[in-house]
Design a protein around this motif. Sequence first.
Motif, PDB file in Angstrom:
ATOM      1  N   CYS A 110     -15.802  57.645  24.940  1.00 40.84           N
ATOM      2  CA  CYS A 110     -14.435  57.707  24.427  1.00 40.84           C
ATOM      3  C   CYS A 110     -14.067  59.127  24.007  1.00 40.84           C
ATOM      4  O   CYS A 110     -14.917  59.878  23.503  1.00 40.84           O
ATOM      5  N   THR A 111     -12.806  59.482  24.217  1.00 40.58           N
ATOM      6  CA  THR A 111     -12.253  60.758  23.761  1.00 40.58           C
ATOM      7  C   THR A 111     -10.889  60.473  23.131  1.00 40.58           C
ATOM      8  O   THR A 111     -10.271  59.439  23.412  1.00 40.58           O
ATOM      9  N   PRO A 112     -10.382  61.364  22.261  1.00 42.38           N
ATOM     10  CA  PRO A 112      -9.065  61.134  21.666  1.00 42.38           C
ATOM     11  C   PRO A 112      -7.997  60.904  22.734  1.00 42.38           C
ATOM     12  O   PRO A 112      -7.980  61.584  23.764  1.00 42.38           O
ATOM     13  N   ALA A 113      -7.125  59.944  22.485  1.00 45.58           N
ATOM     14  CA  ALA A 113      -6.091  59.591  23.468  1.00 45.58           C
ATOM     15  C   ALA A 113      -5.266  60.822  23.842  1.00 45.58           C
ATOM     16  O   ALA A 113      -4.869  61.606  22.972  1.00 45.58           O
ATOM     17  N   ALA A 114      -4.997  60.970  25.142  1.00 48.98           N
ATOM     18  CA  ALA A 114      -4.403  62.201  25.664  1.00 48.98           C
ATOM     19  C   ALA A 114      -2.922  62.090  25.988  1.00 48.98           C
ATOM     20  O   ALA A 114      -2.320  63.066  26.441  1.00 48.98           O
ATOM     21  N   ALA A 115      -2.305  60.926  25.772  1.00 51.89           N
ATOM     22  CA  ALA A 115      -0.897  60.750  26.138  1.00 51.89           C
ATOM     23  C   ALA A 115      -0.006  61.753  25.395  1.00 51.89           C
ATOM     24  O   ALA A 115      -0.254  62.078  24.230  1.00 51.89           O
ATOM     25  N   LYS A 116       1.035  62.222  26.067  1.00 57.75           N
ATOM     26  CA  LYS A 116       1.958  63.206  25.487  1.00 57.75           C
ATOM     27  C   LYS A 116       3.196  62.559  24.873  1.00 57.75           C
ATOM     28  O   LYS A 116       3.846  63.147  24.009  1.00 57.75           O
ATOM     29  N   ALA A 117       3.538  61.367  25.343  1.00 56.99           N
ATOM     30  CA  ALA A 117       4.714  60.665  24.821  1.00 56.99           C
ATOM     31  C   ALA A 117       4.422  59.174  24.801  1.00 56.99           C
ATOM     32  O   ALA A 117       3.648  58.670  25.617  1.00 56.99           O
ATOM     33  N   VAL A 118       5.039  58.479  23.858  1.00 55.12           N
ATOM     34  CA  VAL A 118       4.827  57.048  23.686  1.00 55.12           C
ATOM     35  C   VAL A 118       6.172  56.346  23.583  1.00 55.12           C
ATOM     36  O   VAL A 118       7.038  56.766  22.801  1.00 55.12           O
ATOM     37  N   LEU A 119       6.354  55.293  24.384  1.00 58.12           N
ATOM     38  CA  LEU A 119       7.532  54.444  24.299  1.00 58.12           C
ATOM     39  C   LEU A 119       7.079  53.104  23.729  1.00 58.12           C
ATOM     40  O   LEU A 119       6.250  52.421  24.328  1.00 58.12           O
TER      41      LEU A 119
END
Length: 280
Positions: A133-142
Motif C-alpha cells: 500500500c502507498t498513500p492514495a494518489a488521486a488529484k481530485a475527488v467527486l
Amino acid sequence: MIVALLGWFFTYGLDYISVEQTTRRTKEVEESVDREGDPFTPSIREDREAIHFAYILDKPLSLAEKKEFLLKEDSDGITKAVAELVASHKGQGLEMPGLPESDGYTNTWIMDFFSDRAAGLTITALRAKKLNCTPAAAKAVLLIHPEGGGAYDGMHFDLSKPEVPVSLAPGPGMGKPYFSRKKIDLGNGATPGGLYAEVSSGIDDCEFIFEAEYRDAKGVYTREIENGQEKFKVRGIPANPGQVFAVTLEKVVDCGSRPWRKIEDCPPLPFRRGRYTLYK
C-alpha cells in the motif's frame, strides 16, 4: 475331496485378495490423478452493475473545467459532466460499502469457483496476502450524495485487517467473520460456488492477491488467486486531496482548498482512516 475343497478355497482366497488389492490400488491411482492440477478454478470479474458514490481523478480540473462544472444545475447535466470528467481525467468509480463500519469506499469483485474433482473439497478461508500500500494518489475527488442503497450477501475486506473478511449478509451475522459461519463446497458434483467480495483501502492505494484455504479428506492446503495475471488493485481517497467536489442531483459544490472550510454539503476534512461516512 477335502484336499480338493481346501485347494478351491485357497485359490478363491488368493483371487479375492488379488482383486481387493487391485481394486484398492486402482482407487488410489484414481484419487491421485483426481488431485493432480488445480483443486478449483476461480473466475474473477468486476461488478459491472455497481453504483458509484465517489469518483477519484488522476488529473485535477483546470480553472475553466472547474468553473463549467460548478455551473451545472440539473441532474442530467450534472450526470453527463461527471461521466465526461471521469473519462477525460483517468477517473475511477468507488462504491459505498455494504458494511457501516468500513475503512473507506470500496472496489468490488464477483468470484465464481469451479472444480471438476470427483472428491469433495471445501474453501474455509480467504485472505488478502502480498499486500503493498502507498498513500492514495488521486488529484481530485467527486463525492456523490447517497440517495439510498442496500447491503449484499457477500464479504467485506478491510485491508487494515486483511486476514479477517466479514459478512455482509443482513442479520446478526453482519460484520462477523465470514468463514466462522459459512464455507464454500466444491467438487463431487457440487454446484460451483460464488462470492461477492468488496475491498476497502481507506486513504491508501493497495495491491494484493487473495489466498484461499481449502480442505479435503487428505488435509488443509492453500491456493493463491490473482486477478488474471496480476494483483488486485484497490484505490482509496487521499487524506488531503487537492480538489474535492460534493455532487447532488441539483448542484455541484466546491469544497474548497486547504485549510478546509466548513461548507454545507461538504464532508469534514481531511479524510481519516477508519471513517468512510462523509456527511455526518
